[in-house]
Design a protein around this motif. Structure first.
Motif, PDB file in Angstrom:
ATOM      1  N   ILE B 170      -4.504  -5.436 -21.730  1.00 39.64           N
ATOM      2  CA  ILE B 170      -3.719  -6.043 -20.679  1.00 39.64           C
ATOM      3  C   ILE B 170      -3.631  -5.054 -19.543  1.00 39.64           C
ATOM      4  O   ILE B 170      -2.336  -4.338 -19.727  1.00 39.64           O
ATOM      5  CB  ILE B 170      -2.574  -6.965 -21.040  1.00 39.64           C
ATOM      6  CG1 ILE B 170      -2.733  -7.928 -22.377  1.00 39.64           C
ATOM      7  CG2 ILE B 170      -2.161  -7.493 -19.880  1.00 39.64           C
ATOM      8  CD1 ILE B 170      -1.845  -8.433 -22.959  1.00 39.64           C
ATOM      9  N   VAL B 171      -4.242  -5.209 -18.268  1.00 37.01           N
ATOM     10  CA  VAL B 171      -3.762  -4.541 -17.113  1.00 37.01           C
ATOM     11  C   VAL B 171      -3.178  -5.501 -16.277  1.00 37.01           C
ATOM     12  O   VAL B 171      -3.512  -6.213 -15.695  1.00 37.01           O
ATOM     13  CB  VAL B 171      -5.040  -3.964 -16.506  1.00 37.01           C
ATOM     14  CG1 VAL B 171      -4.650  -3.241 -15.360  1.00 37.01           C
ATOM     15  CG2 VAL B 171      -5.712  -2.986 -17.433  1.00 37.01           C
ATOM     16  N   GLY B 172      -1.889  -4.916 -15.908  1.00 37.80           N
ATOM     17  CA  GLY B 172      -1.027  -5.888 -14.857  1.00 37.80           C
ATOM     18  C   GLY B 172      -0.717  -4.971 -13.775  1.00 37.80           C
ATOM     19  O   GLY B 172      -0.629  -3.557 -13.823  1.00 37.80           O
ATOM     20  N   THR B 173      -0.658  -5.630 -12.775  1.00 38.02           N
ATOM     21  CA  THR B 173      -0.335  -5.094 -11.331  1.00 38.02           C
ATOM     22  C   THR B 173       1.045  -5.337 -10.761  1.00 38.02           C
ATOM     23  O   THR B 173       1.262  -5.096  -9.469  1.00 38.02           O
ATOM     24  CB  THR B 173      -1.344  -5.413 -10.302  1.00 38.02           C
ATOM     25  OG1 THR B 173      -1.380  -6.882  -9.942  1.00 38.02           O
ATOM     26  CG2 THR B 173      -2.831  -5.264 -10.781  1.00 38.02           C
ATOM     27  N   ILE B 174       1.661  -5.986 -11.519  1.00 42.73           N
ATOM     28  CA  ILE B 174       3.231  -6.780 -10.872  1.00 42.73           C
ATOM     29  C   ILE B 174       3.997  -5.704 -11.690  1.00 42.73           C
ATOM     30  O   ILE B 174       3.838  -5.503 -12.879  1.00 42.73           O
ATOM     31  CB  ILE B 174       3.263  -8.109 -11.484  1.00 42.73           C
ATOM     32  CG1 ILE B 174       2.242  -8.973 -11.057  1.00 42.73           C
ATOM     33  CG2 ILE B 174       4.535  -8.619 -10.659  1.00 42.73           C
ATOM     34  CD1 ILE B 174       1.210  -9.222 -12.347  1.00 42.73           C
ATOM     35  N   PRO B 175       5.250  -5.374 -11.283  1.00 43.44           N
ATOM     36  CA  PRO B 175       6.075  -4.569 -11.621  1.00 43.44           C
ATOM     37  C   PRO B 175       6.738  -5.198 -13.127  1.00 43.44           C
ATOM     38  O   PRO B 175       6.886  -6.421 -13.068  1.00 43.44           O
ATOM     39  CB  PRO B 175       7.388  -4.524 -10.714  1.00 43.44           C
ATOM     40  CG  PRO B 175       6.785  -4.904  -9.300  1.00 43.44           C
ATOM     41  CD  PRO B 175       5.710  -5.653  -9.809  1.00 43.44           C
ATOM     42  N   LEU B 220      -6.944  -8.993 -17.020  1.00 41.94           N
ATOM     43  CA  LEU B 220      -6.401  -8.413 -15.527  1.00 41.94           C
ATOM     44  C   LEU B 220      -5.311  -9.316 -15.160  1.00 41.94           C
ATOM     45  O   LEU B 220      -5.640 -10.694 -15.024  1.00 41.94           O
ATOM     46  CB  LEU B 220      -7.441  -8.305 -14.656  1.00 41.94           C
ATOM     47  CG  LEU B 220      -6.757  -8.146 -13.013  1.00 41.94           C
ATOM     48  CD1 LEU B 220      -6.014  -6.521 -13.113  1.00 41.94           C
ATOM     49  CD2 LEU B 220      -8.032  -7.979 -11.745  1.00 41.94           C
ATOM     50  N   VAL B 221      -4.250  -9.160 -15.016  1.00 39.28           N
ATOM     51  CA  VAL B 221      -2.924  -9.934 -14.741  1.00 39.28           C
ATOM     52  C   VAL B 221      -2.629  -9.477 -13.284  1.00 39.28           C
ATOM     53  O   VAL B 221      -1.759  -8.351 -13.143  1.00 39.28           O
ATOM     54  CB  VAL B 221      -1.744  -9.954 -15.571  1.00 39.28           C
ATOM     55  CG1 VAL B 221      -0.543 -10.941 -15.283  1.00 39.28           C
ATOM     56  CG2 VAL B 221      -2.186 -10.333 -17.059  1.00 39.28           C
ATOM     57  N   THR B 222      -2.753 -10.314 -12.205  1.00 44.31           N
ATOM     58  CA  THR B 222      -2.426 -10.038 -10.890  1.00 44.31           C
ATOM     59  C   THR B 222      -1.984 -10.761 -10.129  1.00 44.31           C
ATOM     60  O   THR B 222      -1.429 -12.030 -10.280  1.00 44.31           O
ATOM     61  CB  THR B 222      -3.804  -9.113 -10.420  1.00 44.31           C
ATOM     62  OG1 THR B 222      -3.572  -8.575  -9.151  1.00 44.31           O
ATOM     63  CG2 THR B 222      -4.774 -10.268 -10.069  1.00 44.31           C
ATOM     64  N   THR B 223      -1.993 -10.650  -8.742  1.00 41.84           N
ATOM     65  CA  THR B 223      -1.617 -11.868  -7.831  1.00 41.84           C
ATOM     66  C   THR B 223      -2.735 -12.066  -6.709  1.00 41.84           C
ATOM     67  O   THR B 223      -3.436 -11.243  -6.597  1.00 41.84           O
ATOM     68  CB  THR B 223      -0.330 -11.207  -6.970  1.00 41.84           C
ATOM     69  OG1 THR B 223      -0.803 -10.018  -6.200  1.00 41.84           O
ATOM     70  CG2 THR B 223       0.685 -10.476  -7.897  1.00 41.84           C
ATOM     71  N   PRO B 224      -2.546 -13.127  -5.801  1.00 42.89           N
ATOM     72  CA  PRO B 224      -3.648 -13.461  -4.858  1.00 42.89           C
ATOM     73  C   PRO B 224      -3.788 -12.497  -3.921  1.00 42.89           C
ATOM     74  O   PRO B 224      -4.918 -12.079  -3.549  1.00 42.89           O
ATOM     75  CB  PRO B 224      -2.993 -14.766  -4.446  1.00 42.89           C
ATOM     76  CG  PRO B 224      -2.244 -15.571  -5.272  1.00 42.89           C
ATOM     77  CD  PRO B 224      -1.573 -14.165  -6.015  1.00 42.89           C
ATOM     78  N   LEU B 225      -2.789 -11.610  -3.528  1.00 39.20           N
ATOM     79  CA  LEU B 225      -2.781 -10.555  -2.672  1.00 39.20           C
ATOM     80  C   LEU B 225      -3.471  -9.619  -2.911  1.00 39.20           C
ATOM     81  O   LEU B 225      -4.495  -8.999  -2.191  1.00 39.20           O
ATOM     82  CB  LEU B 225      -1.414 -10.189  -2.243  1.00 39.20           C
ATOM     83  CG  LEU B 225      -0.961  -9.597  -0.865  1.00 39.20           C
ATOM     84  CD1 LEU B 225      -1.190 -10.515   0.026  1.00 39.20           C
ATOM     85  CD2 LEU B 225       0.543  -9.180  -0.932  1.00 39.20           C
ATOM     86  N   SER B 245      -3.593 -14.994 -12.422  1.00 41.64           N
ATOM     87  CA  SER B 245      -2.822 -14.761 -11.066  1.00 41.64           C
ATOM     88  C   SER B 245      -1.663 -15.782 -11.190  1.00 41.64           C
ATOM     89  O   SER B 245      -1.600 -16.763 -11.888  1.00 41.64           O
ATOM     90  CB  SER B 245      -3.926 -15.391 -10.140  1.00 41.64           C
ATOM     91  OG  SER B 245      -3.140 -15.336  -8.865  1.00 41.64           O
ATOM     92  N   ALA B 246      -0.477 -15.199 -10.526  1.00 38.26           N
ATOM     93  CA  ALA B 246       0.553 -15.816 -10.193  1.00 38.26           C
ATOM     94  C   ALA B 246       1.366 -15.360  -9.141  1.00 38.26           C
ATOM     95  O   ALA B 246       0.945 -14.433  -8.297  1.00 38.26           O
ATOM     96  CB  ALA B 246       1.591 -15.908 -11.462  1.00 38.26           C
ATOM     97  N   THR B 247       2.370 -15.905  -8.586  1.00 38.73           N
ATOM     98  CA  THR B 247       3.318 -15.425  -7.689  1.00 38.73           C
ATOM     99  C   THR B 247       3.020 -16.268  -6.541  1.00 38.73           C
ATOM    100  O   THR B 247       4.154 -16.605  -5.665  1.00 38.73           O
ATOM    101  CB  THR B 247       3.336 -14.001  -6.981  1.00 38.73           C
ATOM    102  OG1 THR B 247       2.030 -13.488  -6.440  1.00 38.73           O
ATOM    103  CG2 THR B 247       3.599 -13.047  -8.360  1.00 38.73           C
ATOM    104  N   PRO B 376      -2.311 -15.654   2.454  1.00 41.04           N
ATOM    105  CA  PRO B 376      -1.765 -14.317   1.699  1.00 41.04           C
ATOM    106  C   PRO B 376      -1.244 -13.446   2.681  1.00 41.04           C
ATOM    107  O   PRO B 376      -0.239 -12.712   2.366  1.00 41.04           O
ATOM    108  CB  PRO B 376      -2.884 -13.648   0.855  1.00 41.04           C
ATOM    109  CG  PRO B 376      -4.191 -14.460   1.038  1.00 41.04           C
ATOM    110  CD  PRO B 376      -3.952 -15.479   2.141  1.00 41.04           C
ATOM    111  N   ARG B 377      -1.463 -13.406   4.017  1.00 42.93           N
ATOM    112  CA  ARG B 377      -1.100 -12.615   4.784  1.00 42.93           C
ATOM    113  C   ARG B 377       0.121 -13.281   5.867  1.00 42.93           C
ATOM    114  O   ARG B 377       0.555 -12.895   6.942  1.00 42.93           O
ATOM    115  CB  ARG B 377      -2.086 -11.999   5.944  1.00 42.93           C
ATOM    116  CG  ARG B 377      -3.288 -11.384   5.090  1.00 42.93           C
ATOM    117  CD  ARG B 377      -4.438 -11.070   6.059  1.00 42.93           C
ATOM    118  NE  ARG B 377      -4.045  -9.951   6.792  1.00 42.93           N
ATOM    119  CZ  ARG B 377      -4.811  -9.460   8.011  1.00 42.93           C
ATOM    120  NH1 ARG B 377      -5.843 -10.151   8.081  1.00 42.93           N
ATOM    121  NH2 ARG B 377      -4.322  -8.502   8.812  1.00 42.93           N
TER     122      ARG B 377
END
Lengths: 88, 437
Positions: B170-175, B220-225, B245-247, B376-377
């Motif tokens: 599990i690779v996560g990109t959120i703190p 991969l656990v990440t965000t739309p951005l 994806s979430a947030t 996203p922006r």
């Protein structure tokens, strides 16, 4: 030195364009912090800058080391990092 | 009242790898020994403010504190001001950190020290294992206590929903201190399945390198951005088994692009800091969200309330929902004037109140663009009447009170706001004025 100065102006333009900032590129103080105080950028902006840099200069920004704080310390530091690492 | 039986710290088997530090796989047996060794070094009393960026250290600190009966305070915001505020308001006795931040309390650096074999401690289901925070409309942090039973139930439901293989990476990109990151990258390996990746991962190149370091199958656990940045740079990723994806709501076009580029199913999680993860969907082809097992949604005209296993009371949600099919709901938008950016919520009226409280500001309003949830922006804007102030001075004053993501861009200084005869803001005129360029 002239190369660095013109690259600095180019990177300032890139930042303003990528982030839709409401200031003129030449109004960015090259020594002021990009994040928090100064220009007040945040993590969303950091991703946008990374994306714009990879497209324009052909290399990836990374966050795994202490350098990252230095790179984003100011426009001047970011331009210097691009100067060293650019492939395009 | 029914007393729930205690639950073990972990449900994994001793030989299973639950974390990857670089190329080094940490077995559960080793993790328990290291957590016990750290627990023995901790001060006697919590709560503990744990803001380790290294996910393995974050997990080790959490497990050590929990086994000592101490509550962990989770702050995804690592700015010194925010950490100090949470420590002060919520009575932190010490902090666990892997960076140098000066705080007015003892800061310990967790070390990975080999220990002798240690047992799998039992934890009371109603023990408050962690406290997550949201910023309220006044900008001050609000605490959301997480009983151990709720965290365990959430992790097991997620493991079942996404059919996470025991050997998955599990690779996560959120703190790890954001509720979504905490659940997917710490609790999932501890109580569900898979092995977390320890490194701090943020930029596209970090994500690609982290994925390359861990064995398949990879999640991969990440965000739309971050997905947008990954796809935008065109960086190559190793084969993926799935993406979560979430947030923020994910645009169907971005979901389609991601599935095509990575050849893996993309799921979205619906949740909130108050409730945790409570539903999911496969973004392509599924408009409706399916509640997690055991989670009960009550959707009425007054709003939606969710009952989550392990939480003492039903949780009101900030979103407007409706049923589209049995067991499937749809998101219609946010209630009232709530907006969400960078995984954080705020109310426009709360932000406006902070704006008009600035000395020299005579009138002002925060505005959200119509496409804020889809773009996203997207950023907020502010219209300000402050004859003696510059836009820069207004932003500088806001910076002390408002999370960076909510700082207005643009700030438009005006002679007056477009108000009707009774003083009500003419919203369309205001929006035209704010985004005129």
């Amino acid at each position: 030195m002239t190369t660095t100065l013109s690259l600095e102006a180019e990177v300032a333009g890139l930042i303003v364009e990528a982030l839709h900032l409401e200031i003129a590129p030449e109004a960015i103080d090259p020594e002021a912090p990009l994040f928090g105080e100064g220009l007040g950028l945040d993590s969303i902006d950091a991703l946008e800058i990374a994306l714009a840099v990879s497209k324009r200069y052909g290399f990836q920004l990374r966050s795994d080391d202490e350098r990252n704080h230095r790179i984003f310390r100011s426009l001047r530091a970011l331009a210097a990092h691009i100067e060293t690492n650019r492939t395009g | 009242m029914r007393v729930e039986p205690p639950l073990p710290l972990t449900s994994r088997a001793p030989w299973e790898v639950i974390f990857h530090r670089g190329r080094d796989g940490v077995t559960l047996e080793r993790f328990l020994a290291e957590a016990a060794a750290l627990a023995a070094r901790l001060p006697d009393n919590g709560p503990v403010l744990n803001f380790c960026a290294d996910r393995y250290l974050a997990l080790l600190g959490f497990a050590a504190a929990l086994s000592r009966g101490q509550t962990t305070l989770l702050s995804a915001d690592r700015t010194p001001q925010r950490l100090a505020e949470i420590a002060r308001l919520h009575g932190a006795r010490y902090a666990l950190a892997d960076s140098d931040i000066a705080l007015a309390l003892p800061v310990l650096r967790p070390e990975v020290a080999a220990g002798s074999d240690a047992p799998n401690p039992l934890i009371r289901a109603d023990a408050v294992a962690a406290i997550a925070f949201t910023s309220g409309s006044t900008g001050e942090s609000q605490a959301h206590p997480k009983p151990w039973g709720a965290l365990v139930a959430g992790a097991r439901a997620a493991a079942a929903r996404f059919a996470v293989a025991p050997g998955a990476s599990i690779v996560g990109t959120i703190p790890a201190q954001h509720m979504y990151g905490f659940e997917t990258t710490l609790m999932l390996p501890l109580q569900g399945a898979g092995a977390g990746h320890a490194g701090s991962v943020f930029y596209p190149s970090d994500i690609a390198e982290a994925l390359a370091e861990v064995p398949a199958p990879r999640l991969l656990v990440t965000t739309p951005l971050q997905m947008r940045a990954l796809l935008g740079t065109g960086i190559a990723l190793p084969p993926l088994a799935g993406v979560i994806s979430a947030t923020a709501p994910l645009a169907a076009s971005l979901a389609a692009e991601a599935e095509a580029a990575w050849g893996a199913p993309l799921h979205e999680i619906y949740g909130a800091t108050e409730a945790g993860s409570v539903a999911s969907r496969r973004t392509l082809g599924e408009e409706g969200w399916e509640p997690y097992d055991g989670v009960d949604f009550a959707i009425g005209p007054e709003g939606a309330v969710v009952t989550v296993p392990g939480l003492p009371a039903p949780v009101p949600l900030a979103d407007v929902l409706e049923w589209v099919a049995p067991g499937r709901f749809r998101l219609l938008g946010r209630r009232g004037d709530m907006v969400k950016l960078a995984g954080k919520r705020a109310s426009l009226s709360g932000l406006t109140a902070m704006l008009t409280a600035i000395e020299g500001v005579e009138d002002g309003v925060f505005l959200a663009p119509e496409d804020l949830d889809r773009n996203p922006r997207g950023r907020l804007a502010a219209l300000v009447v402050a004859p003696g102030l510059t836009a820069e001075a207004v932003v500088a004053a806001l910076r002390a009170r408002v999370e960076p993501a909510f700082l207005p861009r643009p700030v438009v200084m005006a002679a007056a706001l477009p108000r009707d005869a009774v003083g009500k803001l003419r919203r369309e005129d205001a929006i035209r004025l704010a985004w005129s360029r």
